[in-house]
Design a protein around this motif. Structure first.
Motif, PDB file in Angstrom:
ATOM      1  N   ARG A 159       0.829  -1.212   0.000  1.00 34.63           N
ATOM      2  CA  ARG A 159       0.000   0.000   0.000  1.00 34.63           C
ATOM      3  C   ARG A 159       0.861   1.259   0.000  1.00 34.63           C
ATOM      4  NH1 ARG A 159      -5.683  -0.909   2.540  1.00 34.63           N
ATOM      5  NH2 ARG A 159      -6.015  -3.104   2.110  1.00 34.63           N
ATOM      6  N   LEU A 160       1.974   1.204   0.769  1.00 33.75           N
ATOM      7  CA  LEU A 160       2.891   2.348   0.780  1.00 33.75           C
ATOM      8  C   LEU A 160       3.452   2.567  -0.619  1.00 33.75           C
ATOM      9  CD1 LEU A 160       4.522   4.443   2.503  1.00 33.75           C
ATOM     10  CD2 LEU A 160       6.348   2.742   2.552  1.00 33.75           C
ATOM     11  N   ILE A 161       3.871   1.484  -1.265  1.00 32.34           N
ATOM     12  CA  ILE A 161       4.458   1.563  -2.601  1.00 32.34           C
ATOM     13  C   ILE A 161       3.442   2.110  -3.600  1.00 32.34           C
ATOM     14  CG2 ILE A 161       5.316   0.165  -4.528  1.00 32.34           C
ATOM     15  CD1 ILE A 161       6.622  -1.691  -2.380  1.00 32.34           C
ATOM     16  N   ARG A 162       2.206   1.641  -3.477  1.00 26.21           N
ATOM     17  CA  ARG A 162       1.146   2.013  -4.407  1.00 26.21           C
ATOM     18  C   ARG A 162       0.674   3.456  -4.194  1.00 26.21           C
ATOM     19  NH1 ARG A 162      -3.183  -1.432  -2.794  1.00 26.21           N
ATOM     20  NH2 ARG A 162      -1.869  -3.242  -3.152  1.00 26.21           N
ATOM     21  N   GLY A 163       0.928   3.980  -2.969  1.00 28.27           N
ATOM     22  CA  GLY A 163       0.538   5.363  -2.704  1.00 28.27           C
ATOM     23  C   GLY A 163      -0.780   5.514  -1.977  1.00 28.27           C
ATOM     24  N   LEU A 169      -3.442   3.011   4.570  1.00 30.15           N
ATOM     25  CA  LEU A 169      -2.053   2.573   4.650  1.00 30.15           C
ATOM     26  C   LEU A 169      -1.811   1.554   5.765  1.00 30.15           C
ATOM     27  CD1 LEU A 169       0.857   2.989   3.642  1.00 30.15           C
ATOM     28  CD2 LEU A 169       1.057   4.934   5.175  1.00 30.15           C
ATOM     29  N   SER A 170      -2.663   1.545   6.771  1.00 33.24           N
ATOM     30  CA  SER A 170      -2.441   0.648   7.909  1.00 33.24           C
ATOM     31  C   SER A 170      -2.812  -0.801   7.600  1.00 33.24           C
ATOM     32  CB  SER A 170      -3.221   1.148   9.128  1.00 33.24           C
ATOM     33  OG  SER A 170      -4.600   1.050   8.902  1.00 33.24           O
ATOM     34  N   GLY A 171      -3.327  -1.055   6.391  1.00 30.97           N
ATOM     35  CA  GLY A 171      -3.496  -2.444   5.966  1.00 30.97           C
ATOM     36  C   GLY A 171      -4.930  -2.944   5.910  1.00 30.97           C
ATOM     37  N   MET A 172      -5.040  -4.179   5.434  1.00 26.92           N
ATOM     38  CA  MET A 172      -6.358  -4.799   5.214  1.00 26.92           C
ATOM     39  C   MET A 172      -7.166  -4.874   6.509  1.00 26.92           C
ATOM     40  SD  MET A 172      -5.249  -8.819   4.771  1.00 26.92           S
ATOM     41  CE  MET A 172      -3.535  -8.776   4.243  1.00 26.92           C
ATOM     42  N   PRO A 173      -8.493  -4.706   6.420  1.00 28.55           N
ATOM     43  CA  PRO A 173      -9.311  -4.795   7.631  1.00 28.55           C
ATOM     44  C   PRO A 173      -9.385  -6.226   8.165  1.00 28.55           C
ATOM     45  CG  PRO A 173     -10.705  -4.536   5.692  1.00 28.55           C
ATOM     46  CD  PRO A 173      -9.286  -4.406   5.211  1.00 28.55           C
ATOM     47  N   GLY A 174      -9.636  -6.353   9.452  1.00 30.00           N
ATOM     48  CA  GLY A 174      -9.784  -7.668  10.069  1.00 30.00           C
ATOM     49  C   GLY A 174     -11.196  -8.193   9.883  1.00 30.00           C
TER      50      GLY A 174
ATOM     51  N   ARG B 229      11.389   1.410  -5.816  1.00 30.13           N
ATOM     52  CA  ARG B 229      11.217   2.193  -7.051  1.00 30.13           C
ATOM     53  C   ARG B 229      11.047   1.283  -8.259  1.00 30.13           C
ATOM     54  NH1 ARG B 229      15.163   6.090  -5.258  1.00 30.13           N
ATOM     55  NH2 ARG B 229      14.031   7.768  -4.214  1.00 30.13           N
ATOM     56  N   ARG B 230      11.598   0.060  -8.182  1.00 31.07           N
ATOM     57  CA  ARG B 230      11.410  -0.878  -9.285  1.00 31.07           C
ATOM     58  C   ARG B 230       9.930  -1.262  -9.388  1.00 31.07           C
ATOM     59  NH1 ARG B 230      14.347  -6.639  -9.034  1.00 31.07           N
ATOM     60  NH2 ARG B 230      12.556  -6.994  -7.699  1.00 31.07           N
ATOM     61  N   GLU B 231       9.279  -1.373  -8.226  1.00 29.46           N
ATOM     62  CA  GLU B 231       7.846  -1.717  -8.237  1.00 29.46           C
ATOM     63  C   GLU B 231       7.001  -0.512  -8.652  1.00 29.46           C
ATOM     64  OE1 GLU B 231       7.124  -4.806  -7.947  1.00 29.46           O
ATOM     65  OE2 GLU B 231       9.131  -5.363  -7.290  1.00 29.46           O
ATOM     66  N   ASN B 232       7.400   0.678  -8.210  1.00 28.99           N
ATOM     67  CA  ASN B 232       6.664   1.888  -8.565  1.00 28.99           C
ATOM     68  C   ASN B 232       7.639   3.037  -8.806  1.00 28.99           C
ATOM     69  OD1 ASN B 232       5.002   4.062  -8.890  1.00 28.99           O
ATOM     70  ND2 ASN B 232       4.178   4.059  -6.808  1.00 28.99           N
ATOM     71  N   PRO B 233       7.965   3.269 -10.088  1.00 27.12           N
ATOM     72  CA  PRO B 233       8.930   4.332 -10.403  1.00 27.12           C
ATOM     73  C   PRO B 233       8.463   5.708  -9.915  1.00 27.12           C
ATOM     74  CG  PRO B 233       8.490   2.936 -12.314  1.00 27.12           C
ATOM     75  CD  PRO B 233       7.477   2.570 -11.283  1.00 27.12           C
ATOM     76  N   ASN B 234       7.164   5.863  -9.683  1.00 20.57           N
ATOM     77  CA  ASN B 234       6.650   7.137  -9.180  1.00 20.57           C
ATOM     78  C   ASN B 234       6.453   7.123  -7.668  1.00 20.57           C
ATOM     79  OD1 ASN B 234       6.538   8.345 -11.723  1.00 20.57           O
ATOM     80  ND2 ASN B 234       4.627   7.263 -12.167  1.00 20.57           N
ATOM     81  N   PHE B 235       7.237   6.277  -6.994  1.00 15.66           N
ATOM     82  CA  PHE B 235       7.087   6.169  -5.549  1.00 15.66           C
ATOM     83  C   PHE B 235       7.211   7.523  -4.858  1.00 15.66           C
ATOM     84  CE2 PHE B 235       9.089   5.332  -1.308  1.00 15.66           C
ATOM     85  CZ  PHE B 235       7.946   4.843  -0.701  1.00 15.66           C
ATOM     86  N   TRP B 236       8.103   8.379  -5.362  1.00 14.90           N
ATOM     87  CA  TRP B 236       8.303   9.681  -4.728  1.00 14.90           C
ATOM     88  C   TRP B 236       7.021  10.507  -4.751  1.00 14.90           C
ATOM     89  CZ3 TRP B 236       7.791  13.639  -8.297  1.00 14.90           C
ATOM     90  CH2 TRP B 236       7.962  13.295  -9.636  1.00 14.90           C
ATOM     91  N   SER B 238       4.007   9.174  -4.440  1.00 17.69           N
ATOM     92  CA  SER B 238       3.234   8.607  -3.330  1.00 17.69           C
ATOM     93  C   SER B 238       3.667   9.253  -2.024  1.00 17.69           C
ATOM     94  CB  SER B 238       3.468   7.095  -3.223  1.00 17.69           C
ATOM     95  OG  SER B 238       3.119   6.450  -4.420  1.00 17.69           O
ATOM     96  N   VAL B 239       4.986   9.409  -1.868  1.00 20.85           N
ATOM     97  CA  VAL B 239       5.525   9.967  -0.624  1.00 20.85           C
ATOM     98  C   VAL B 239       5.101  11.427  -0.460  1.00 20.85           C
ATOM     99  CG1 VAL B 239       7.671  10.637   0.528  1.00 20.85           C
ATOM    100  CG2 VAL B 239       7.455   8.361  -0.470  1.00 20.85           C
ATOM    101  N   ALA B 240       5.176  12.186  -1.552  1.00 24.70           N
ATOM    102  CA  ALA B 240       4.795  13.602  -1.480  1.00 24.70           C
ATOM    103  C   ALA B 240       3.324  13.742  -1.087  1.00 24.70           C
ATOM    104  CB  ALA B 240       5.046  14.280  -2.824  1.00 24.70           C
TER     105      ALA B 240
END
Lengths: 335, 335
Positions: A159-163, A169-174, B229-236, B238-240
């Motif tokens: 989720r962090l990677i995906r944005g 971001l805290s993950g799937m619900p229980g 970044r390999r998984e998501n080149p636009n990771f930055w 997401s962070v912003a």
């Protein structure tokens, strides 16, 4: 034999340590997930892997005490020749526990080709479709799946990677009320489940797709997570804590945005902090229909409202719109 | 020469693209950080690396337009023989822009030994100590440092690994009022800064410690982030986005917990959702004195309050306590 001849059949027959472990799961379901299993019928999704094997066992032991019914379903994905042995294992395990077990098959490879999706996604789709249909025909109150804390760690990273924003971001619900889905093992590390099932002398089935690095999830699992655990061996505790905070805050915001409406009037918006305004927009858009609103567009909508750009229209996925009017923000559909 | 003879001295002399880039930074400082630089004195922490070089240039160009003063300070860490060249580069760059530049030295290796801390931490400590002393003697209104979006990505990952909650998880603040610290480049990827400084023909200094894998931050930078970044080149991106949401929510919760008190009465707590109660406890504890309250202990405190365990006392770092009384939760110090 993958399932030993003499398997403990009740909590009392377990070592105190493992009886407490089962009771911990019971408390988690009741207190953290807010789900009361008493008198209910629960369907367990059983792959034959260590997670769902542990889940079936724990729920079986708890069911004797809290008086609920457990049944199992195994879906043969037909992706590997050994999958027939997975099904046999599930049947044996359920037989040893006197649990009813349905075995179904799905041509997941064909489904993946047909829908142009990955094998993992196709498998998930087939499973959840089967769960939904059995839940109705059963009927079952809940479907229990074996996601554990290692899965949750992967999920948080994905989720962090995906944005994903917060609290997603805290993950799937229980507990997912719409699908009646519960994840009783979500805060338990896989190592604990392995120890439990090993102690019972059960030889579970390994899921071969886990080693396939072509899948993003497996790269997160096999490459990224080990590096993170090297920095913090207790990373799973961080994830469990984050999950708890996330659940509490999800509930908080749900409470504040419980009455989505077609128009958010200027006074309501003026009284609200920006954090609340952004969530109000989102909940009103969600009420219009399916389609995830992008954070960027919500920011822009809020900026336009602040500048009172009357007439400005914002488009959201699912052909949904938000329009700034003289009296507030109006939500609707453009088809 | 590391600094070209003819360096653009104003926004007008830059290519439109880079002039817009500078103006973007100015808007970020004003709108996102809420900092008005007009008429102010700003001290730039200048290492000679690409980030702080870009920062000095951008602030210099903006200062001509928005009428504020820019000065620079370079701290020679004396960790490498080339560090004397870093100082010379900083002096040359500042001279070319007619910016006053102080060069100080610190024996960071000795400080690290003395305090039994890592070199990176010792360097940071020495720098921020110098910034604080110069800010007072200058006096300067703000100290600007060169953290950018790649640093923020690392910071978010480090916080996730360490187990930081929300909204701390969204990363370092862009404005720290207590230290007068601003981070004008925080939402810009390093690649943009490299392109900008390269375009100006400046040969910045490389920081050799960045390649040292013994440091957690560098392992995150050199091993974990490339995989993400390999998984998501636009990771930055997401962070912003996460950072923006985090700032808004930090402000939201700050507003709701703006009046920390020694006792939270039962009525206040009963009216508050659990999400707010946990933040109220934290803000009251923060007001007692330094020391970070652990989320786990806050959860337990809340559980005890819910069960009205009158007399229960909870210990927090910094010798702080929270006690359940008949009328509410009382916060204090145990020394």
């Amino acid at each position: 034999m993958s399932v030993p001849e003499f398997l403990p059949l009740s909590l009392q027959e377990l070592l105190p340590k493992w009886a407490h472990f089962c009771l911990f799961v019971g408390r988690f379901v009741e207190e953290e997930l807010g789900v009361d299993l008493e008198g209910k019928r629960v369907l367990v999704g059983l792959s034959g892997g260590v997670d769902s094997t542990a889940l079936l066992l724990v729920l079986h032991y708890l069911s004797k005490r809290a008086d609920f019914t457990v049944e199992a379903v195994h879906l043969d994905h037909r992706l590997r020749p050994e999958s027939i042995d997975d099904a046999a294992f599930c049947r044996d395990l359920c037989a040893a526990l006197s649990i009813r077990c349905a075995v179904e098959t799905a041509d997941v490879a064909a489904l993946a080709r047909e829908r142009s999706i990955g094998l993992e996604e196709a498998g998930r789709e087939a499973r959840y479709k089967l769960f939904a249909s059995l839940r109705e025909s059963g009927p079952f109150d809940y479907v229990a799946v074996g996601h554990q804390l290692d899965d949750l760690s992967e999920d948080v990273l994905m989720r962090l990677i995906r944005g994903t924003g917060w609290p997603g971001l805290s993950g799937m619900p229980g507990f997912d009320p719409a699908r009646g889905l519960i994840r009783p093992l979500l805060l338990l590390p896989k190592s604990t489940l392995v120890a439990f099932v090993t102690r019972l002398g059960i030889l579970w089935r390994e899921d071969a797709t886990n080693a396939d690095d072509a899948i993003t999830r497996n790269r997160v699992r096999n490459e990224i997570l080990p590096l993170i655990r090297r920095e913090n061996p207790n990373f799973w505790q961080s994830v469990a804590r984050l999950w708890k905070i996330g659940r509490i805050e999800q509930d908080y915001w749900d409470t504040l945005t419980a009455n989505p409406c077609e128009i958010l009037d200027n006074q309501t918006l003026k009284d609200a902090h920006q954090a609340l305004r952004l969530r109000l927009y989102k909940s009103c858009l969600d009420a219009v229909g399916p389609g995830q609103a992008l954070a960027e567009t919500l920011f822009k909508l809020d900026e336009a409202w602040l500048e009172q750009k009357v007439g400005a229209v914002f488009q959201f996925p699912g052909e949904k719109t938000a329009t700034i009017t003289a009296s507030g923000v109006v939500f609707g559909s453009s088809h």
